[in-house]
Design a protein around this motif. Structure first.
Motif, PDB file in Angstrom:
ATOM      1  N   VAL A  22       0.864  -1.174   0.000  1.00  0.00           N
ATOM      2  CA  VAL A  22       0.000   0.000   0.000  1.00  0.00           C
ATOM      3  C   VAL A  22       0.902   1.226   0.000  1.00  0.00           C
ATOM      4  O   VAL A  22       1.792   1.357   0.840  1.00  0.00           O
ATOM      5  CB  VAL A  22      -0.932   0.013   1.232  1.00  0.00           C
ATOM      6  N   TRP A  23       0.679   2.094  -0.960  1.00  0.00           N
ATOM      7  CA  TRP A  23       1.459   3.322  -1.127  1.00  0.00           C
ATOM      8  C   TRP A  23       0.530   4.526  -1.033  1.00  0.00           C
ATOM      9  O   TRP A  23      -0.669   4.416  -1.258  1.00  0.00           O
ATOM     10  CB  TRP A  23       2.140   3.327  -2.495  1.00  0.00           C
ATOM     11  N   ALA A  24       1.116   5.677  -0.732  1.00  0.00           N
ATOM     12  CA  ALA A  24       0.324   6.903  -0.637  1.00  0.00           C
ATOM     13  C   ALA A  24       1.097   8.074  -1.236  1.00  0.00           C
ATOM     14  O   ALA A  24       2.315   8.018  -1.416  1.00  0.00           O
ATOM     15  CB  ALA A  24      -0.011   7.200   0.819  1.00  0.00           C
ATOM     16  N   ASP A  47       4.994   8.032  -3.493  1.00  0.00           N
ATOM     17  CA  ASP A  47       6.319   8.030  -2.895  1.00  0.00           C
ATOM     18  C   ASP A  47       6.344   7.665  -1.413  1.00  0.00           C
ATOM     19  O   ASP A  47       7.395   7.683  -0.792  1.00  0.00           O
ATOM     20  CB  ASP A  47       6.984   9.388  -3.091  1.00  0.00           C
ATOM     21  N   ILE A  48       5.204   7.306  -0.842  1.00  0.00           N
ATOM     22  CA  ILE A  48       5.143   6.974   0.584  1.00  0.00           C
ATOM     23  C   ILE A  48       4.750   5.499   0.731  1.00  0.00           C
ATOM     24  O   ILE A  48       3.588   5.134   0.542  1.00  0.00           O
ATOM     25  CB  ILE A  48       4.108   7.855   1.321  1.00  0.00           C
ATOM     26  N   PRO A  49       5.715   4.628   1.068  1.00  0.00           N
ATOM     27  CA  PRO A  49       5.356   3.235   1.308  1.00  0.00           C
ATOM     28  C   PRO A  49       4.724   3.104   2.688  1.00  0.00           C
ATOM     29  O   PRO A  49       5.331   3.438   3.702  1.00  0.00           O
ATOM     30  CB  PRO A  49       6.708   2.518   1.247  1.00  0.00           C
ATOM     31  N   LEU A  50       3.486   2.671   2.745  1.00  0.00           N
ATOM     32  CA  LEU A  50       2.789   2.570   4.031  1.00  0.00           C
ATOM     33  C   LEU A  50       2.923   1.200   4.666  1.00  0.00           C
ATOM     34  O   LEU A  50       3.377   1.074   5.794  1.00  0.00           O
ATOM     35  CB  LEU A  50       1.314   2.926   3.877  1.00  0.00           C
ATOM     36  N   GLU A  64     -12.201  -4.363   8.974  1.00  0.00           N
ATOM     37  CA  GLU A  64     -11.670  -3.765  10.206  1.00  0.00           C
ATOM     38  C   GLU A  64     -10.186  -4.063  10.382  1.00  0.00           C
ATOM     39  O   GLU A  64      -9.422  -3.203  10.817  1.00  0.00           O
ATOM     40  CB  GLU A  64     -12.463  -4.259  11.424  1.00  0.00           C
ATOM     41  N   TYR A  65      -9.780  -5.284  10.058  1.00  0.00           N
ATOM     42  CA  TYR A  65      -8.378  -5.676  10.180  1.00  0.00           C
ATOM     43  C   TYR A  65      -7.505  -4.833   9.244  1.00  0.00           C
ATOM     44  O   TYR A  65      -6.471  -4.296   9.656  1.00  0.00           O
ATOM     45  CB  TYR A  65      -8.239  -7.165   9.847  1.00  0.00           C
ATOM     46  N   ILE A  66      -7.931  -4.717   8.006  1.00  0.00           N
ATOM     47  CA  ILE A  66      -7.164  -3.938   7.030  1.00  0.00           C
ATOM     48  C   ILE A  66      -7.141  -2.468   7.423  1.00  0.00           C
ATOM     49  O   ILE A  66      -6.097  -1.808   7.371  1.00  0.00           O
ATOM     50  CB  ILE A  66      -7.741  -4.123   5.615  1.00  0.00           C
ATOM     51  N   GLU A  67      -8.291  -1.931   7.841  1.00  0.00           N
ATOM     52  CA  GLU A  67      -8.364  -0.526   8.249  1.00  0.00           C
ATOM     53  C   GLU A  67      -7.426  -0.255   9.429  1.00  0.00           C
ATOM     54  O   GLU A  67      -6.741   0.771   9.466  1.00  0.00           O
ATOM     55  CB  GLU A  67      -9.796  -0.161   8.615  1.00  0.00           C
ATOM     56  N   ALA A  73      -0.175   2.311  10.019  1.00  0.00           N
ATOM     57  CA  ALA A  73       0.908   2.724   9.128  1.00  0.00           C
ATOM     58  C   ALA A  73       0.891   4.237   8.896  1.00  0.00           C
ATOM     59  O   ALA A  73       1.952   4.872   8.843  1.00  0.00           O
ATOM     60  CB  ALA A  73       0.801   1.977   7.801  1.00  0.00           C
ATOM     61  N   ILE A  74      -0.291   4.821   8.781  1.00  0.00           N
ATOM     62  CA  ILE A  74      -0.394   6.278   8.613  1.00  0.00           C
ATOM     63  C   ILE A  74       0.115   6.987   9.861  1.00  0.00           C
ATOM     64  O   ILE A  74       0.878   7.955   9.770  1.00  0.00           O
ATOM     65  CB  ILE A  74      -1.848   6.681   8.293  1.00  0.00           C
ATOM     66  N   ASP A  75      -0.279   6.508  11.028  1.00  0.00           N
ATOM     67  CA  ASP A  75       0.205   7.096  12.284  1.00  0.00           C
ATOM     68  C   ASP A  75       1.723   7.013  12.377  1.00  0.00           C
ATOM     69  O   ASP A  75       2.388   7.971  12.790  1.00  0.00           O
ATOM     70  CB  ASP A  75      -0.422   6.402  13.488  1.00  0.00           C
ATOM     71  N   GLU A  76       2.286   5.881  11.999  1.00  0.00           N
ATOM     72  CA  GLU A  76       3.741   5.716  12.020  1.00  0.00           C
ATOM     73  C   GLU A  76       4.417   6.662  11.030  1.00  0.00           C
ATOM     74  O   GLU A  76       5.467   7.222  11.319  1.00  0.00           O
ATOM     75  CB  GLU A  76       4.121   4.270  11.701  1.00  0.00           C
TER      76      GLU A  76
END
Length: 82
Positions: A22-24, A47-50, A64-67, A73-76
């Motif tokens: 998942v990238w962002a 350019d952001i590997p999550l 729910e698991y994926i979310e 990952a976003i928080d990190e």
């Protein structure tokens, strides 16, 4: 795509057999947009590997698991960035 679209797209794939990255990237409004690809690949313009998800035949992949893992990952990402 937004996070909801990303999760729904992931759930349409065989997550027990394939592992996805998942990238962002930030859009013009400074909001995150997401893309996915098979693990080891990188979508153009992102350019952001999550995180990576899938590839475990013994796991049950729910919305729910994926979310949870995408939010983690976003928080990190933000914790490392600021």
């Amino acid at each position: 795509m937004n996070k909801e679209q990303l999760i729904k797209t992931l759930l349409k794939n065989d997550l027990n057999q394939f592992r996805f990255s998942v990238w962002a990237t930030f859009n013009d409004n400074r909001e995150l947009e997401y893309a996915l690809c098979l693990k080891g690949e990188k979508p153009y313009g992102y350019d952001i590997p999550l995180c990576s998800i899938g590839g475990n035949p013994d796991s049950e992949y729910s919305y729910e698991y994926i979310e949870y893992w995408i939010d983690y990952a976003i928080d990190e990402f933000y914790a490392r960035r600021f």
